[in-house]
Design a protein around this motif. Structure first.
Motif, mmCIF file in Angstrom:
data_model
loop_
_atom_site.group_PDB
_atom_site.id
_atom_site.type_symbol
_atom_site.label_atom_id
_atom_site.label_comp_id
_atom_site.label_asym_id
_atom_site.label_seq_id
_atom_site.Cartn_x
_atom_site.Cartn_y
_atom_site.Cartn_z
ATOM 1 N N THR A 1 132.902 29.564 67.743
ATOM 2 C CA THR A 1 133.497 30.260 66.600
ATOM 3 C C THR A 1 134.682 31.109 67.034
ATOM 4 O OG1 THR A 1 131.283 30.383 65.620
ATOM 5 C CG2 THR A 1 133.017 31.688 64.594
ATOM 6 N N MET A 2 134.487 31.881 68.091
ATOM 7 C CA MET A 2 135.543 32.751 68.602
ATOM 8 C C MET A 2 135.796 32.436 70.072
ATOM 9 S SD MET A 2 136.308 34.639 65.979
ATOM 10 C CE MET A 2 137.256 36.015 66.623
ATOM 11 N N PRO A 3 137.066 32.374 70.490
ATOM 12 C CA PRO A 3 137.364 32.047 71.882
ATOM 13 C C PRO A 3 137.337 33.248 72.811
ATOM 14 C CG PRO A 3 139.398 32.184 70.648
ATOM 15 C CD PRO A 3 138.284 32.422 69.659
ATOM 16 N N THR A 4 137.167 34.439 72.254
ATOM 17 C CA THR A 4 137.190 35.662 73.057
ATOM 18 C C THR A 4 136.033 36.562 72.664
ATOM 19 O OG1 THR A 4 138.580 36.840 71.460
ATOM 20 C CG2 THR A 4 139.715 35.607 73.203
ATOM 21 N N LEU A 5 135.699 37.499 73.530
ATOM 22 C CA LEU A 5 134.773 38.564 73.168
ATOM 23 C C LEU A 5 135.465 39.529 72.209
ATOM 24 C CD1 LEU A 5 133.132 39.425 76.608
ATOM 25 C CD2 LEU A 5 132.196 38.002 74.781
#
Length: 599
Positions: free
Chosen positions: A501-505
């Motif tokens: 869903t998200m490529p980063t924290l």
């Protein structure tokens, strides 16, 4: 991606059928004060330098190469992907639905809480007389103000209205006649949607200073209230839904309950934070470029962007993006998301209840993965958790299918052109051109101001092909081309498409003055935009945790499906919540409040 590779990918984008993975984040200088003030001034005054700056950004990022032969041919079709496609929920009449869940066991008055409090827990507690709606009301009012000081998730609430709604629910339960399984269950609605008695300003001072309380509820709020759900307030959103970081120059910063130093993501930031913090088991969000799924993923919730046209947009404060925008649920669990979707779509009779999600048999379910896209994340731990989740689905019988998805870069550029064009056009129509021009410089925060001003220049550009089509027209045509691509994949190659869903924290929230980081925003939306461009449904569910000191940071996995396949997507999400499936454990956020019937 290294700069040389990014340049090569951008160049390859000119080919209409190039299968090489081509998605590149938008590239623009990161602007902070005082530079953001200077560039904003040059753009606002329509100076030659400002126009050149915006034109160079458009050229550098491939906007002028949106046109392909396919997209030019599509210009005359007048096709609206997936519009108006309805979903039919299988229903069953169940006297006491849903059954008591883990947090509501009658074995003890204060059982150990093993998961987030859900609609099932509220319904069971009311039915069993473990608690009453008015007891929940008192608890909620005690905690709203306290939690807001920590999170700033609910920007407006009316105690008298809350008490009135809970009192009506209590009367129904005393007569053993609740309206539905969500009778007496609290929820919040994003400030982008109207709710009777509340100001609706879409998070911007351009509207807030002249807004008056709404005279009636928007369609989805009215539908949920008709089922007995309790509206407890308006949730925080980023300005005009055009910022990703949870910051709003009017309503200040909303923070992440899992780590208050970090952002919850936007633009439905308050809805995601309120659910994660336990204030309500579901909330209404709006998603024009991931704004339901991103805060849901960063707050360990389930976020569903429905099929275009399934859930009404009626009653939005402003139609910031009619083409790309969707109204949908952020919920504690997939089951709650299903309940919410069911009651959001239309008014229901008392006995009309969606069949409970069961742990699905996914033998031979074809899960399509475009591996270069799937692995394009900025944190190797996210990649590992998401790949491990896919392997678990394979072990449960799913068939993992390698697929290729062209046009991802074009999809991102088309999305940017359309959403900025429609937002600016809607505000101009609402306020009038002169008032809007004044509001841009006097009322908008610098981040949104810059995006609006750059979009003015981009709107006037034409494509680099021989036809010199207006850029926005070609962006709409590209949308149709991309829809055909995804629809074909989901009909011929696979049943669902999976990505992180998200490529980063979640990033740490910025301190100090305004900033504009287009590259960071573009990176955050890497897996979001195809579902908005095509109108196809997509869901995110939490699939694991990354430890950061004493904090637990959630990792989301997204499933995208064909038109009206919301139930299939929610069943897959439920698989990660069910002990009989993957069974990902729940972690209690740093900021969490439990109602009186839960420990």
């Amino acid at each position: 991606m290294p700069a040389a590779d990014a340049a090569d990918a951008d160049a390859d984008d000119a080919g209409s059928h190039e299968k090489k993975y081509d998605l590149v984040a938008l590239a623009a200088p990161k602007l902070v004060s005082p530079l953001i003030f200077v560039v904003s001034y040059l753009l606002a005054n329509r100076s030659l330098v400002g126009r050149l700056y915006a034109s160079l950004l458009a050229r550098k990022n491939g906007f002028l190469r949106l046109a392909t032969q396919d997209s030019l041919q599509l210009l005359s079709l007048g096709f609206t992907p997936a519009a108006g496609r309805a979903i039919t929920h299988p229903v069953t009449i169940v006297k006491d639905y849903p059954p008591a869940s883990k947090a509501s066991s009658s074995s003890s008055s204060k059982p150990q809480q093993l998961g987030p409090v859900t609609c099932a827990d509220y319904h069971h507690a009311y039915r069993s007389r473990t608690t009453s709606p008015m007891q929940v009301c008192d608890w909620l009012l005690d905690n709203l103000e306290k939690t807001n000081k920590q999170l700033n998730a609910v920007i407006r609430f009316d105690p008298s209205s809350i008490r009135e709604q809970f009192a009506a629910s209590e009367a129904r339960y005393q007569k053993n006649a609740p309206l539905s399984p969500i009778d007496g269950v609290p929820f919040v609605v994003k400030d982008e949607l109207h709710a009777a008695g509340y100001l609706g300003a879409c998070g911007t001072n351009a509207l807030e200073k002249s807004a008056t309380p709404a005279s009636k509820d928007c369609g989805v709020v009215a539908n949920l209230k008709a089922a007995g759900a309790i509206l407890i307030g308006k949730s925080h959103m980023t300005e005009l839904g055009m910022a990703m970081n949870g910051y709003n120059p009017v309503n200040r910063l909303c923070v992440n309950p899992y780590d208050t130093r970090r952002e919850p993501a936007g633009s439905s930031s308050g809805s995601g934070a309120a659910v994660a913090a336990g204030l309500c088991p579901f909330a209404i969000g709006c998603d024009g470029g991931g704004s339901i799924r991103m805060p849901a993923a960063r707050c360990a919730a389930v976020g569903l962007k429905p099929t275009k046209g399934l859930v009404t947009n009626e009653g939005r404060v402003i139609e910031t993006t009619t083409t790309l925008g969707h109204v949908g649920p952020i919920a504690a669990t997939a089951q709650d998301a299903l309940l919410m979707l069911h009651y959001m779509t239309s008014r229901r009779d008392v006995g009309d209840i969606p069949r409970s999600l069961a742990t699905p048999n996914i033998t031979n379910l074809k899960i399509g993965i475009y591996w270069p896209w799937f692995r394009d994340v900025n944190d190797s731990r996210i990649k590992s958790i998401c790949e491990e989740s896919v392997n678990k689905l394979k072990q449960l019988g799913a068939d993992i299918v390698d697929i290729e998805i062209p046009h991802l870069n074009r999809a991102g550029r088309a999305h940017s052109a359309i959403i900025l064009h429609e937002c600016r056009g809607a505000m101009t129509k609402l306020m009038g051109e002169q008032k809007w021009d004044n509001a841009v410089m006097e009322d908008l925060g610098y981040e949104v101001r810059m995006k609006i001003l750059v979009s003015e220049t981009i709107d006037k550009l034409t494509t680099d092909d021989e036809r010199k089509q207006p850029l926005v027209d070609t962006a709409f045509a590209c949308r149709e081309e991309i829809f055909k691509c995804f629809a074909s994949l989901l009909e011929k190659k696979c049943d669902v498409i999976a990505t992180p869903t998200m490529p980063t924290l979640p990033p740490f929230h910025a301190n100090g003055g305004p900033k504009l980081d287009v590259t960071e925003d573009s990176c955050s939306m890497r897996f979001m935009l195809p579902a908005n461009i095509t109108g196809l449904p997509a869901v995110t569910v939490n699939v694991g945790w990354i430890e950061d000191g004493s904090h637990h940071l959630p990792v989301g996995l997204q499933f995208m499906g064909n038109c009206s396949h919301e139930r299939r997507l929610l069943q897959l999400a439920h698989l990660f919540e069910s002990p009989e499936g993957v069974g990902v454990s729940w972690k209690r956020p740093d900021v969490y409040v439990s109602p009186p019937f839960a420990s």
